[in-house]
Design a protein around this motif. Structure first.
Motif, mmCIF file in Angstrom:
data_model
loop_
_atom_site.group_PDB
_atom_site.id
_atom_site.type_symbol
_atom_site.label_atom_id
_atom_site.label_comp_id
_atom_site.label_asym_id
_atom_site.label_seq_id
_atom_site.Cartn_x
_atom_site.Cartn_y
_atom_site.Cartn_z
ATOM 1 N N ILE A 25 95.585 35.595 97.459
ATOM 2 C CA ILE A 25 94.540 34.918 98.240
ATOM 3 C C ILE A 25 95.031 34.635 99.652
ATOM 4 O O ILE A 25 94.315 34.871 100.635
ATOM 5 C CB ILE A 25 94.107 33.627 97.530
ATOM 6 C CG1 ILE A 25 93.402 33.966 96.213
ATOM 7 C CG2 ILE A 25 93.202 32.787 98.426
ATOM 8 C CD1 ILE A 25 93.141 32.766 95.330
ATOM 9 N N LEU A 74 86.924 33.192 103.230
ATOM 10 C CA LEU A 74 87.260 32.798 101.863
ATOM 11 C C LEU A 74 87.189 31.288 101.670
ATOM 12 O O LEU A 74 86.742 30.796 100.628
ATOM 13 C CB LEU A 74 88.655 33.305 101.494
ATOM 14 C CG LEU A 74 88.784 34.733 100.965
ATOM 15 C CD1 LEU A 74 90.224 35.028 100.569
ATOM 16 C CD2 LEU A 74 87.853 34.982 99.783
ATOM 17 N N VAL A 104 86.816 32.360 94.392
ATOM 18 C CA VAL A 104 87.968 32.845 95.151
ATOM 19 C C VAL A 104 89.176 33.004 94.235
ATOM 20 O O VAL A 104 89.919 33.995 94.321
ATOM 21 C CB VAL A 104 88.282 31.889 96.322
ATOM 22 C CG1 VAL A 104 89.601 32.283 96.994
ATOM 23 C CG2 VAL A 104 87.145 31.904 97.339
ATOM 24 N N GLN A 105 89.385 32.047 93.347
ATOM 25 C CA GLN A 105 90.493 32.155 92.396
ATOM 26 C C GLN A 105 90.317 33.373 91.489
ATOM 27 O O GLN A 105 91.276 34.098 91.197
ATOM 28 C CB GLN A 105 90.586 30.884 91.551
ATOM 29 C CG GLN A 105 91.097 29.670 92.308
ATOM 30 C CD GLN A 105 92.530 29.843 92.786
ATOM 31 O OE1 GLN A 105 93.405 30.272 92.032
ATOM 32 N NE2 GLN A 105 92.775 29.506 94.043
ATOM 33 N N GLY A 135 91.277 36.520 93.345
ATOM 34 C CA GLY A 135 92.721 36.733 93.353
ATOM 35 C C GLY A 135 93.255 37.163 92.002
ATOM 36 O O GLY A 135 94.126 38.027 91.889
#
Length: 457
Positions: free
Chosen positions: A224, A234, A242-243, A246
């Protein structure tokens, strides 16, 4: 097409075999000096070159030289007709070397009214006829060492031959199956391996989702952070998404690295948003920035097209839909929903990441593709089997991203309506791929080496 990060990719390095044939009744000393210059000029290209500048004048010498050269498994045999020679020498050499042949004819050095010192061009003509009759792929050079652009036909053939070699052992991961009704994304695994050489390993989406959930926290955070350094947006998105972005990147990258795949094709919907809570567009774009081939909608043949373009050009390609035609400007718009790598963005501009244009969840790219000479291509299956379509043109400098996601405006070298007519009336698969630079000569040679139909526009 130069973006905000370097658009350079791994391309297989061609190896050349070099031999010279001649007859003693011509200007042998001059021919010998030209053979030495020819070999030196080839070596300056930076490719491995096997062989020497000795003039082969009888079949036994040619046979021995060919056997030595074949031990190096060359991609192309460069055969200099240093003087005229009958075709038997060329046929003898080629019969022991399983590679396409690039014949080289020298210019006549004599003064007006003088005799033919070399008659090299006639020797090339004679050899080309015989080699074609034996089924060999042939290209030719005409000119003396050091002339500008002399090696362009050889460069195209060599890149095609090296790509053909690489395709024989290429490996792709297929994550999930083609979406319902996406018949153009389906494929015959055995036919693909037989004709092209690519082998496919299949992976279940649930397994990938589980691997993503178990991805190391530190690796996800690093992915990330690295993405934030090159792309904006982001921090404004849902942080759970977002997690997951990644985590999916780490899981897929681990799969690619650990099993040494050349790339992957992914069923990116509906399970990704419904079951995992992510649109993986930017995940695939991030992997493509790392140099991997990534095709969405489980388009396996699209992934092979991307492999071909990346290995021929040494640049990052992109798979896209044809979504608009401008008859007046003779352009077509190429688009997909946010899977482009950052290296394809317009130079100097931000590379924003946002939510998917339709699903309204993260993470997808949203930027226009940078301008420059380009080639559009597609490997597909027609009524007579595999076929390859290609057309050269340019990507225009369009500062406004016309459609949310990634848009490129392509002006082909032919009328844009002809491209659309060919794709639709010819029953081509709905994705096309494009890459920087003009690659038509190499694609033509590759189709010939693969022994598949070619459609050049």
């Amino acid at each position: 097409m130069n973006g905000n990060s370097e658009n350079r990719r791994e391309a297989p390095l061609p190896a050349l075999a070099f031999a010279s044939i001649a007859r003693p009744t011509f200007a042998v000393e001059y021919a010998r000096s030209m053979a030495e210059k020819a070999l030196a000029a080839l070596q300056q290209e930076g490719w491995p070159v096997y062989g020497d500048s000795s003039l082969l004048m009888e079949a036994q010498a040619a046979r021995q030289q060919a056997i030595r050269l074949q031990e190096q498994a060359p991609d192309v045999l460069v055969l200099l007709c240093a003087t005229f020679s009958d075709a038997s020498m060329a046929v003898e050499l080629a019969s022991h070397i399983s590679a396409p042949v690039c014949l080289w004819a020298l210019r006549e050095p004599g003064s007006p009214g003088d005799r033919l010192w070399l008659n090299s061009l006639c020797g090339v003509h004679l050899a080309a006829h015989a080699l074609r009759k034996t089924g060999r792929v042939v290209r030719y050079l005409y000119g003396d060492p050091g002339e500008a652009d002399l090696f362009e036909p050889l460069q195209a053939l060599a890149r095609a031959a090296a790509t053909r070699r690489r395709l024989r052992t290429s490996r792709l991961a297929l994550v999930g199956e083609a979406p319902t009704g996406f018949y153009g994304c389906q494929f015959d695994e055995l036919e693909l391996r037989s004709v092209i050489g690519t082998s496919v390993s299949r992976f279940d989406l649930k397994g990938v989702f589980q691997a993503a959930r178990e991805a190391p926290v530190s690796a996800v955070a690093a992915a990330i952070a690295a993405t934030e350094r090159r792309s904006s947006g982001l921090s404004a998105l849902n942080q759970d998404e977002v997690q997951r972005f990644g985590a999916a990147y780490v899981a897929l990258r681990t799969l690619l690295l650990e099993q040494r795949f050349d790339g992957l094709a992914v069923r990116c919907w509906p399970e990704f948003p419904q079951d995992f809570g992510l649109m993986p567009c930017a995940t695939l774009g991030r992997l493509a920035d790392d140099g991997f081939i990534c095709a969405c909608e489980a388009d396996l043949h699209g992934a092979v097209t991307l492999l071909i373009l990346q290995w021929l050009s040494g640049a990052a390609p992109l798979l896209a839909d044809v979504v608009a035609l401008n008859e007046e400007a003779s352009t077509i718009s190429l688009w997909h929903c946010g899977n482009a790598p950052a290296c394809l963005a317009r130079p100097g501009e931000e590379i924003p990441l946002t939510v998917h244009c339709n699903r309204r969840i993260g993470v997808a790219g949203n930027f226009a593709i940078g301008p420059g000479p380009a080639t559009l291509a597609r490997l597909g299956v027609g009524p007579r089997g595999y076929r390859l379509l290609y057309v050269e043109g340019e990507l225009l400098d369009e500062p406004v991203n016309r459609f949310a996601g990634n848009t490129a405006v392509f002006r082909p070298g032919c009328d844009a309506r002809q491209v659309l007519d060919t794709l639709i009336e010819g029953g081509w698969e709905h994705h096309v791929a494009f890459v920087a630079g003009h690659q038509a000569a190499a694609l033509e040679a590759l189709a010939e080496l693969l022994e598949i139909e070619q459609v050049a526009l």
